[in-house]
Design an enzyme around this catalytic site. Structure first.
Site, mmCIF file in Angstrom:
data_model
loop_
_atom_site.group_PDB
_atom_site.id
_atom_site.type_symbol
_atom_site.label_atom_id
_atom_site.label_comp_id
_atom_site.label_asym_id
_atom_site.label_seq_id
_atom_site.Cartn_x
_atom_site.Cartn_y
_atom_site.Cartn_z
ATOM 1 N N GLY A 127 32.588 52.324 28.973
ATOM 2 C CA GLY A 127 33.538 51.229 29.160
ATOM 3 C C GLY A 127 34.025 50.757 27.797
ATOM 4 O O GLY A 127 34.307 49.597 27.567
ATOM 5 N N GLY A 179 37.308 48.654 27.183
ATOM 6 C CA GLY A 179 37.455 47.327 27.795
ATOM 7 C C GLY A 179 37.397 46.212 26.761
ATOM 8 O O GLY A 179 37.251 46.459 25.560
ATOM 9 N N GLN A 180 37.466 44.968 27.277
ATOM 10 C CA GLN A 180 37.510 43.812 26.370
ATOM 11 C C GLN A 180 36.224 43.724 25.531
ATOM 12 O O GLN A 180 36.294 43.520 24.320
ATOM 13 C CB GLN A 180 37.668 42.528 27.196
ATOM 14 C CG GLN A 180 37.892 41.299 26.316
ATOM 15 C CD GLN A 180 37.756 39.984 27.051
ATOM 16 O OE1 GLN A 180 37.229 39.899 28.164
ATOM 17 N NE2 GLN A 180 38.232 38.929 26.412
ATOM 18 N N ASP A 234 34.843 56.280 28.109
ATOM 19 C CA ASP A 234 35.522 55.522 29.183
ATOM 20 C C ASP A 234 36.154 56.524 30.139
ATOM 21 O O ASP A 234 36.140 57.727 29.900
ATOM 22 C CB ASP A 234 36.585 54.577 28.577
ATOM 23 C CG ASP A 234 36.787 53.323 29.430
ATOM 24 O OD1 ASP A 234 36.671 52.214 28.894
ATOM 25 O OD2 ASP A 234 37.034 53.481 30.654
ATOM 26 N N ILE A 235 36.737 56.018 31.196
ATOM 27 C CA ILE A 235 37.286 56.896 32.237
ATOM 28 C C ILE A 235 38.577 57.567 31.767
ATOM 29 O O ILE A 235 38.958 58.619 32.256
ATOM 30 C CB ILE A 235 37.537 56.095 33.544
ATOM 31 C CG1 ILE A 235 38.005 56.992 34.703
ATOM 32 C CG2 ILE A 235 38.615 55.025 33.310
ATOM 33 C CD1 ILE A 235 36.993 57.235 35.740
ATOM 34 N N ASN A 254 33.001 59.087 33.875
ATOM 35 C CA ASN A 254 33.285 58.387 35.132
ATOM 36 C C ASN A 254 31.944 58.012 35.747
ATOM 37 O O ASN A 254 31.184 58.897 36.158
ATOM 38 C CB ASN A 254 34.067 59.319 36.069
ATOM 39 C CG ASN A 254 34.268 58.687 37.457
ATOM 40 O OD1 ASN A 254 33.745 57.593 37.723
ATOM 41 N ND2 ASN A 254 35.007 59.349 38.303
ATOM 42 N N TYR A 256 33.053 40.389 42.874
ATOM 43 C CA TYR A 256 32.592 40.565 41.486
ATOM 44 C C TYR A 256 31.307 39.773 41.271
ATOM 45 O O TYR A 256 30.323 40.295 40.756
ATOM 46 C CB TYR A 256 33.679 40.079 40.537
ATOM 47 C CG TYR A 256 33.290 39.965 39.092
ATOM 48 C CD1 TYR A 256 33.105 38.716 38.508
ATOM 49 C CD2 TYR A 256 33.131 41.088 38.297
ATOM 50 C CE1 TYR A 256 32.773 38.601 37.164
ATOM 51 C CE2 TYR A 256 32.799 40.976 36.963
ATOM 52 C CZ TYR A 256 32.632 39.730 36.405
ATOM 53 O OH TYR A 256 32.305 39.610 35.074
ATOM 54 N N LYS A 302 27.543 41.311 40.662
ATOM 55 C CA LYS A 302 26.770 41.016 39.445
ATOM 56 C C LYS A 302 25.399 40.438 39.809
ATOM 57 O O LYS A 302 24.385 40.754 39.188
ATOM 58 C CB LYS A 302 27.537 40.047 38.530
ATOM 59 C CG LYS A 302 28.751 40.676 37.854
ATOM 60 C CD LYS A 302 28.347 41.807 36.914
ATOM 61 C CE LYS A 302 29.520 42.378 36.159
ATOM 62 N NZ LYS A 302 29.127 43.513 35.277
#
Ligand code: VAH
Length: 313
Positions: A6, A9-10, A32-33, A50, A140, A144
């Site tokens: 990932g 991402g951010q 990442d993907i 993935n 979400y 989590k």
């Protein structure tokens, strides 16, 4: 070798930069993907991963035998409500695959991000404690919450050293957020510099727990570097950051961009998500177990964001 899944991402973008600065670029595999942003690929090794493809994951674990794995791939709160089954599948199945391969390949430490989204409408709203009622009503949020239970289960059952933080909303300039409810607090800086105005999708008095990305990355590395016998929470650590409303953030921006104007949209679906979350968090366990201490207050975050963003916008 450290594997970051990932990495585009951010959080992932920032973690790759920080970890490569500490361990050397060649020892941190970004993945990442999809193909990376230019900056990530050209500063060290990169793999396409993935988290739903077990053969692909097995190959990556076998090839790199990572000593640490950071699993940051996830679908966040707002997009998760648009694609609930995809969010559950990616957030849950992805995590379980990584936990299984980490056990199989004897990965020394695993990091997985949780969120203050694990709290819900009946959780205490102020100084939300580490342990309390948790009735998250977003996919979400409960993915989590379930993920935290899986992490603690793999620690207890297999001795896997998996560690986690319940991040507040994160604000940074190196990478934009994707599909969250707290994203307004990043967009506002870009719009303030480009247009001198911003229409917030959250209402003026919506207070949420937030954190500057530099603090979030430092917290993550502090947690991962702490001796295992100091870690008493194997679900996920509360992390407080600072709480503010869109109005308070706009006020801080106005001090540096005097003409800046904020306005407020109404009935955005993200308002209901924000209203279900706490307004502030108690992070005494993180302070006690691994010496956590926040560095950036609202003024420091605002000036650092604007001074960095104005060079790249
Ligand atoms: C989101 N940025 O908005 C994430 C985070 C607490 C918020 O989990 O979904």
């Amino acid at each position: 070798k450290i594997l970051v899944i990932g990495a585009n991402g951010q959080i992932g973008t920032e973690l790759v930069v920080a970890l490569r600065g500490i361990h050397g670029a060649e020892n941190v595999i970004a993945s990442d993907i999809n193909d990376p942003g230019y900056a990530i690929r050209h500063s060290g090794p990169y793999e396409l991963v993935n988290v739903l493809d077990k053969d692909n994951l097995h190959h990556i674990f076998d090839k790199h035998r990572p000593t640490q794995v950071y699993l940051l791939a996830a679908i966040l709160s707002a997009i998760g409500e648009q694609k609930p089954k995809m969010a559950w599948d990616l957030n849950m199945t992805g995590l379980i695959h990584i936990l299984d391969f980490a056990v199989e390949f004897k990965t020394a430490k695993v990091f997985w991000p949780s969120s203050i989204a694990v709290f819900g409408p009946n959780s205490p709203q102020f100084h939300t404690p580490q342990y309390c009622v948790m009735d998250p009503n977003t996919v979400y949020g409960f993915s989590k919450l379930a993920g935290e239970r899986w992490c603690e289960y793999y620690f207890t059952k297999y001795g896997l050293d998996v560690r986690s933080i319940r991040y507040p909303g994160l604000i940074g300039w190196r990478a934009n957020p994707g599909g969250g409810t707290t994203d307004y607090a990043v967009h506002i800086f870009h719009e303030a510099l480009k247009k001198g105005k911003y229409e917030s999708f959250l209402s003026a008095d919506t207070a949420l727990p937030m954190m500057y990305m530099d603090d979030a990355i430092r917290a993550t590395i502090s947690l991962m570097d702490a001796p295992a016998d100091q870690i008493t929470i194997r679900s996920s650590y509360n992390l407080a950051g600072l709480s503010f409303t869109p109005t308070q953030l706009a006020g801080e921006i106005k001090k540096l961009i005097p003409g800046f104007e904020i306005s407020y949209a109404d009935n955005d679906p993200r308002q209901a998500i924000a209203d279900s979350w706490p307004k502030s968090i108690d992070d005494s366990y993180a302070q006690r177990d691994w010496g956590w201490k926040l560095e950036y207050d609202l003024a420091a975050m605002t000036s650092d964001m604007l001074s960095n963003l104005k060079n790249i916008i």
